[in-house]
Design a protein around this motif. Structure first.
Motif, PDB file in Angstrom:
ATOM      1  N   LEU A  78      26.512 -32.609  13.085  1.00  7.76           N
ATOM      2  CA  LEU A  78      25.725 -31.803  12.158  1.00  7.76           C
ATOM      3  C   LEU A  78      24.227 -31.952  12.417  1.00  7.76           C
ATOM      4  O   LEU A  78      23.478 -30.962  12.338  1.00  7.76           O
ATOM      5  N   SER A  79      23.785 -33.155  12.738  1.00  9.35           N
ATOM      6  CA  SER A  79      22.351 -33.334  12.985  1.00  9.35           C
ATOM      7  C   SER A  79      21.901 -32.565  14.221  1.00  9.35           C
ATOM      8  O   SER A  79      20.802 -31.999  14.246  1.00  9.35           O
ATOM      9  N   ARG A  82      21.646 -28.963  13.207  1.00  8.94           N
ATOM     10  CA  ARG A  82      20.438 -28.747  12.402  1.00  8.94           C
ATOM     11  C   ARG A  82      19.188 -28.754  13.276  1.00  8.94           C
ATOM     12  O   ARG A  82      18.259 -27.968  13.040  1.00  8.94           O
ATOM     13  N   ASP A  83      19.177 -29.616  14.276  1.00 10.60           N
ATOM     14  CA  ASP A  83      18.045 -29.620  15.210  1.00 10.60           C
ATOM     15  C   ASP A  83      17.954 -28.286  15.947  1.00 10.60           C
ATOM     16  O   ASP A  83      16.865 -27.759  16.164  1.00 10.60           O
ATOM     17  N   ALA A  85      19.054 -25.327  14.888  1.00  6.10           N
ATOM     18  CA  ALA A  85      18.591 -24.303  13.950  1.00  6.10           C
ATOM     19  C   ALA A  85      17.096 -24.413  13.708  1.00  6.10           C
ATOM     20  O   ALA A  85      16.373 -23.401  13.708  1.00  6.10           O
ATOM     21  N   ALA A  86      16.612 -25.647  13.511  1.00  6.76           N
ATOM     22  CA  ALA A  86      15.189 -25.843  13.247  1.00  6.76           C
ATOM     23  C   ALA A  86      14.344 -25.462  14.461  1.00  6.76           C
ATOM     24  O   ALA A  86      13.292 -24.824  14.331  1.00  6.76           O
ATOM     25  N   SER A 132      29.399 -27.216  10.745  1.00  9.30           N
ATOM     26  CA  SER A 132      28.085 -27.616  11.256  1.00  9.30           C
ATOM     27  C   SER A 132      27.123 -26.434  11.319  1.00  9.30           C
ATOM     28  O   SER A 132      25.977 -26.521  10.862  1.00  9.30           O
ATOM     29  N   THR A 133      27.595 -25.308  11.889  1.00 13.14           N
ATOM     30  CA  THR A 133      26.682 -24.170  12.051  1.00 13.14           C
ATOM     31  C   THR A 133      26.308 -23.552  10.715  1.00 13.14           C
ATOM     32  O   THR A 133      25.156 -23.157  10.505  1.00 13.14           O
ATOM     33  N   LEU A 135      26.186 -25.017   7.670  1.00 13.89           N
ATOM     34  CA  LEU A 135      25.268 -25.896   6.950  1.00 13.89           C
ATOM     35  C   LEU A 135      23.890 -25.925   7.610  1.00 13.89           C
ATOM     36  O   LEU A 135      22.863 -25.959   6.930  1.00 13.89           O
ATOM     37  N   ALA A 136      23.871 -25.871   8.938  1.00 13.94           N
ATOM     38  CA  ALA A 136      22.599 -25.944   9.664  1.00 13.94           C
ATOM     39  C   ALA A 136      21.780 -24.668   9.523  1.00 13.94           C
ATOM     40  O   ALA A 136      20.545 -24.720   9.437  1.00 13.94           O
ATOM     41  N   PHE A 137      22.446 -23.512   9.500  1.00 16.07           N
ATOM     42  CA  PHE A 137      21.729 -22.244   9.541  1.00 16.07           C
ATOM     43  C   PHE A 137      21.584 -21.564   8.182  1.00 16.07           C
ATOM     44  O   PHE A 137      20.890 -20.550   8.078  1.00 16.07           O
ATOM     45  N   GLN A 138      22.211 -22.095   7.133  1.00 12.18           N
ATOM     46  CA  GLN A 138      22.175 -21.422   5.839  1.00 12.18           C
ATOM     47  C   GLN A 138      20.739 -21.147   5.370  1.00 12.18           C
ATOM     48  O   GLN A 138      20.397 -20.027   4.981  1.00 12.18           O
TER      49      GLN A 138
END
Length: 255
Positions: A78-79, A82-83, A85-86, A132-133, A135-138
């Motif tokens: 997940l991290s 998130r990286d 997406a950010a 993962s995707t 939660l990361a991109f919401q």
């Protein structure tokens, strides 16, 4: 095609930034090409760096001037998601879509022969990567004026067969997770309705030119060509968010 029309091919995605997870397979390649053709900036990821590089290069070559980039991302982490997406939002200033094409299949001849090791594999490929995707991109998708999360699912999730217990169950779980994301988008929209959508495109199975060449006498009845899938993916942006959010959009007859 049942449930959604094709993209109109007029460049409606000009300026959009769309991430594609699982981009190196035949469906991913077709999707990169279609989104680039529509004017989107496409940010692709896959676990296979060599195949990803080939897919990215092919999309760039086919559409000169298109921005198509590739990252090898561990979507089980997940991290890391998130990286990704950010980084995407920071580099391009926005994020308007996540297309989830990570796939995989395991099955057996009978229910009794089901190997639970298949579930362990499919849970990671088909469920964890969706978790993962999404939660990361919401957050980034909700900040967009046309955010879309698009999951590709299978008709078997609605009508499991004896030898496909693990696969159908994993697809059904991925659908449920995506519908929950759609409910989050609905709640975020309040009285005005959702501005962002999570949609599920449902197919029987996919077919592409190489499969036809290998099996020239096969009918592939009910299969969706990867180019048709790519058109349908682009078409999700043609519809208002409220029309596609939390919906299963059938590209094959509904069981």
């Amino acid at each position: 095609m049942n449930g959604i029309g094709k993209g109109n091919g007029t460049g409606t995605l000009e300026g959009a930034v769309i991430a594609v997870a699982g981009a190196a397979g035949p469906a991913g390649r077709a999707t990169l090409l279609r989104l680039a053709e529509a004017g989107a900036t496409v940010v692709a990821s896959d676990a296979n760096p060599e195949r990803l590089a080939e897919a990215v290069d092919a999309a760039r070559y086919a559409h000169g001037g298109a921005t198509v980039t590739g990252d090898t991302v561990d979507l089980l982490d997940l991290s890391a998601a998130r990286d990704w997406a950010a980084k995407t939002e920071k580099e391009f200033g926005r994020i308007d879509g996540l297309v989830h094409l990570v796939g995989g299949w395991r099955g057996s001849a009978t229910f009794e022969e089901t190997d639970l090791a298949d579930w362990d594999v499919l849970e990671k490929l088909l469920i964890r990567t969706v978790q993962s995707t999404s939660l990361a991109f919401q957050g980034g998708l909700q900040r967009s004026d046309r955010g879309r999360y698009v999951l590709i699912s299978a008709a078997g999730a609605s009508r499991p067969t004896a030898g496909n217990a693990a696969y159908a169950s994993a697809k059904a779980a991925a659908e449920a997770w995506t519908l929950a994301l759609g409910d989050a988008f609905r709640r975020a929209g309040g009285d005005e309705g959702p501005r962002t959508a999570a949609a599920i495109l449902v197919i029987k199975a996919l077919v592409h030119d190489a499969m036809r060449a290998e099996r020239p006498n096969a009918k592939f009845a009910g299969f969706t060509d990867v180019k048709e899938l790519a058109e349908a993916i682009a078409g999700v942006w043609d519809k208002p968010a409220a029309e596609v959010n939390g919906k299963r959009l059938w590209l094959t007859p509904q069981p």
